[in-house]
Design a protein around this motif. Structure first.
Motif, short mmCIF file in Angstrom:
data_model
loop_
_atom_site.label_atom_id
_atom_site.label_comp_id
_atom_site.label_asym_id
_atom_site.label_seq_id
_atom_site.Cartn_x
_atom_site.Cartn_y
_atom_site.Cartn_z
N ALA A 54 0.85 -1.18 0.00
CA ALA A 54 0.00 0.00 0.00
C ALA A 54 0.89 1.23 0.00
CB ALA A 54 -0.89 0.00 1.25
N PRO A 55 0.35 2.39 -0.42
CA PRO A 55 1.11 3.64 -0.25
C PRO A 55 1.26 3.96 1.24
CG PRO A 55 -0.73 3.90 -1.80
CD PRO A 55 -0.93 2.61 -1.09
N PRO A 56 2.23 4.75 1.66
CA PRO A 56 3.22 5.42 0.82
C PRO A 56 4.36 4.50 0.40
CG PRO A 56 3.68 5.90 3.13
CD PRO A 56 2.42 5.08 3.09
N PHE A 57 4.97 4.86 -0.74
CA PHE A 57 6.26 4.28 -1.07
C PHE A 57 7.12 5.37 -1.70
CE2 PHE A 57 5.39 3.66 -5.61
CZ PHE A 57 4.01 3.46 -5.64
N LEU A 58 8.42 5.11 -1.67
CA LEU A 58 9.40 6.10 -2.11
C LEU A 58 10.26 5.49 -3.19
CD1 LEU A 58 10.73 8.96 -0.97
CD2 LEU A 58 12.57 7.38 -0.31
N LYS A 59 10.53 6.29 -4.21
CA LYS A 59 11.44 5.85 -5.27
C LYS A 59 12.69 6.73 -5.18
CE LYS A 59 11.00 4.32 -10.09
NZ LYS A 59 12.38 4.73 -10.45
N ASP A 60 13.83 6.08 -5.12
CA ASP A 60 15.10 6.79 -5.06
C ASP A 60 16.08 6.03 -5.95
OD1 ASP A 60 17.30 8.33 -4.38
OD2 ASP A 60 17.72 7.19 -2.55
N GLY A 61 16.13 6.41 -7.21
CA GLY A 61 16.96 5.66 -8.16
C GLY A 61 16.42 4.24 -8.29
N ASP A 62 17.29 3.26 -8.02
CA ASP A 62 16.91 1.86 -8.14
C ASP A 62 16.06 1.36 -6.98
OD1 ASP A 62 18.25 1.60 -10.45
OD2 ASP A 62 20.02 0.60 -9.61
N VAL A 63 16.06 2.10 -5.91
CA VAL A 63 15.36 1.65 -4.70
C VAL A 63 13.90 2.07 -4.74
CG1 VAL A 63 15.22 1.89 -2.19
CG2 VAL A 63 17.46 1.68 -3.32
N VAL A 64 13.00 1.11 -4.55
CA VAL A 64 11.58 1.41 -4.37
C VAL A 64 11.18 0.79 -3.04
CG1 VAL A 64 9.24 1.19 -5.27
CG2 VAL A 64 11.17 1.36 -6.85
N VAL A 65 10.90 1.62 -2.05
CA VAL A 65 10.66 1.09 -0.70
C VAL A 65 9.32 1.58 -0.16
CG1 VAL A 65 12.10 2.96 0.28
CG2 VAL A 65 11.57 0.94 1.67
N GLY A 66 8.57 0.65 0.43
CA GLY A 66 7.28 0.97 1.03
C GLY A 66 7.30 0.70 2.52
N GLN A 67 6.18 0.90 3.15
CA GLN A 67 5.98 0.83 4.61
C GLN A 67 6.62 2.07 5.24
OE1 GLN A 67 4.41 -1.02 6.91
NE2 GLN A 67 3.77 -2.87 5.84
N THR A 68 5.79 2.93 5.78
CA THR A 68 6.25 4.22 6.32
C THR A 68 7.52 4.10 7.16
OG1 THR A 68 3.92 4.79 6.44
CG2 THR A 68 5.46 6.27 7.56
N SER A 69 7.52 3.14 8.09
CA SER A 69 8.66 3.03 9.01
C SER A 69 9.93 2.59 8.27
CB SER A 69 8.35 2.03 10.12
OG SER A 69 7.19 2.43 10.83
N ALA A 70 9.77 1.75 7.26
CA ALA A 70 10.93 1.31 6.48
C ALA A 70 11.46 2.46 5.61
CB ALA A 70 10.58 0.10 5.61
N ILE A 71 10.54 3.27 5.09
CA ILE A 71 10.97 4.44 4.30
C ILE A 71 11.82 5.37 5.17
CG2 ILE A 71 10.20 6.48 3.02
CD1 ILE A 71 7.58 4.93 2.40
N LEU A 72 11.34 5.61 6.38
CA LEU A 72 12.07 6.52 7.27
C LEU A 72 13.40 5.91 7.72
CD1 LEU A 72 9.03 7.90 9.27
CD2 LEU A 72 10.54 9.21 7.76
N PHE A 73 13.42 4.60 7.91
CA PHE A 73 14.68 3.94 8.27
C PHE A 73 15.70 4.12 7.14
CE2 PHE A 73 17.54 0.30 8.79
CZ PHE A 73 17.86 0.43 10.13
N TYR A 74 15.21 4.04 5.91
CA TYR A 74 16.07 4.22 4.74
C TYR A 74 16.52 5.67 4.62
CZ TYR A 74 17.28 4.69 -0.22
OH TYR A 74 17.91 4.99 -1.39
N LEU A 75 15.59 6.61 4.80
CA LEU A 75 15.91 8.02 4.60
C LEU A 75 16.72 8.63 5.74
CD1 LEU A 75 12.60 9.57 3.19
CD2 LEU A 75 14.79 9.33 1.98
N GLY A 76 16.53 8.11 6.95
CA GLY A 76 17.16 8.72 8.13
C GLY A 76 18.61 9.13 7.94
N PRO A 77 19.49 8.18 7.57
CA PRO A 77 20.90 8.53 7.40
C PRO A 77 21.13 9.50 6.25
CG PRO A 77 20.60 6.14 7.52
CD PRO A 77 19.25 6.74 7.39
N LYS A 78 20.38 9.34 5.16
CA LYS A 78 20.56 10.21 4.00
C LYS A 78 20.17 11.65 4.30
CE LYS A 78 19.71 6.43 0.79
NZ LYS A 78 21.03 6.35 0.13
#
Lengths: 235, 235
Positions: A54-78
């Protein structure tokens, strides 16, 4: 590098937790469905190897990641919204997951029978669930947030360490949503949880967050959103 | 190094997702509350900086981590249950979070009004919610699991890549729980989702998993657990 965020148009919803992180960091992002319509999301999930349930999901180049908490885990360091320590990054993620649980419970107050039915078709059930939420569940969550703020070895300014993390932004959004949905309940509750109330206000005063909240990118809460105000459910 | 798992005694519950990972890997762990009683959990959460909102939580030296999905994210690399690629580790985590969402929805079928009330006090509401779950929500989840198995570029043996990950163990447990709670529904559904059914059987045949399932460490499902069988909710 422009992040592409995909989420339902017309509501803050779970996408808002991601937006707040992107806005605080001043990151370049596109809220794709707001420009192209909700159907654009299917064109992505229809073909990638990692389609979001389900939405939300984020596209960042090759990475397509969903689940709000997983998106934030991915974005946090960046986005510079987490400290270096892996242990603290995991702790921030754990807090985010608990916020997500509280969001789900707040949503289910007005949809206890099912998300596919209108609120109007489940009002008696919602009244019973709302009572449980007000008396039992919400205080448990608020107690926990206040406790972990008290126990932060770096002080109670932020949830983890001495700097703001995405979990602080998410707790702000949770309090915003709850205060819209349950104004009477939350006015009382926040008196009992001063650290949470202060953190909420501190986030609202961040320059980038304040600018965002005043912009037309920040949608008003409404009756299609996760947090909904039904006067009869608030007490 | 012995991991210490903390979870309610007497049920599989959410702790079971962590147990399956530890058992598959043959890791040394202690199921602390089973030896010392449930109250032991408060002695940990009462004092650490990172108290879990609820069980399960895991203690590994200095690390105390809660939230089932976060525990598995932490354990995955240590137990050899994820590939090296950060992108695939994130994907496995995203799948785990979606399994967790389905677990919550399966639980809420018998507790739509609130977890603090008995099932017997919310039977009419549960009947309505069960219908929504059977007709609408569960098929959405099963469709998604079958789809991502089909789209795995490495083949449909496992959810991600060419080796078993903790997400496969968790999908097995989800299917186990659903099949106990809704035997009639699941017998029909699994015919329509052969890849899920085969994955379930493949996990059950792993030597360490089979040994675990036959041991007395594997508790029988029961009416205090997350997945519960009420014949009137199954169709």
């Amino acid at each position: 590098m422009t992040y592409q965020l995909y989420y339902w148009t017309g509501i803050q919803g779970r996408g808002e937790f991601v937006r707040l992180a992107l806005e605080e960091a001043g990151a370049a992002y596109e809220d794709v469905a707001r420009r192209k319509g909700d159907r654009v999301m299917e064109t992505v999930t229809g073909k990638v190897d990692t389609p979001s349930f389900a939405p939300p999901f984020l596209k960042d180049g090759d990475v397509v990641v969903g689940q709000t908490s997983a998106i934030l885990f991915y974005l946090g360091p960046k986005l510079g919204l987490v400290p270096r320590s892996p242990r603290l990054r995991l702790w921030i993620h754990q807090i985010q997951l608990t916020i997500a649980d509280c969001v789900t419970e707040a949503h289910d107050v007005h949809h206890p029978v099912g998300v596919d039915l209108y609120y109007e078709d489940q009002k008696p059930e919602a009244a019973r669930r709302a009572e449980q939420f007000r008396i039992s569940r919400l205080p448990l969550f608020l107690d926990w947030f206040e406790t972990i703020l008290s126990r932060n070895p770096a002080g109670d300014t932020w949830l983890v360490g001495r700097k703001l993390s995405y979990a602080d932004l998410s707790l702000f959004q949770l309090i915003e949503g709850l205060s819209y949905a349950f104004p009477r309940l939350m006015e009382r509750q926040l008196l009992a949880y001063p650290k949470i109330a202060e953190l909420h206000d501190r986030v609202a005063e961040r320059p980038n967050i304040r600018r965002y909240l005043e912009s037309d990118r920040r949608l008003a809460p409404n009756k299609w959103d996760i947090f909904r105000h039904y006067s009869e459910l608030d007490e």
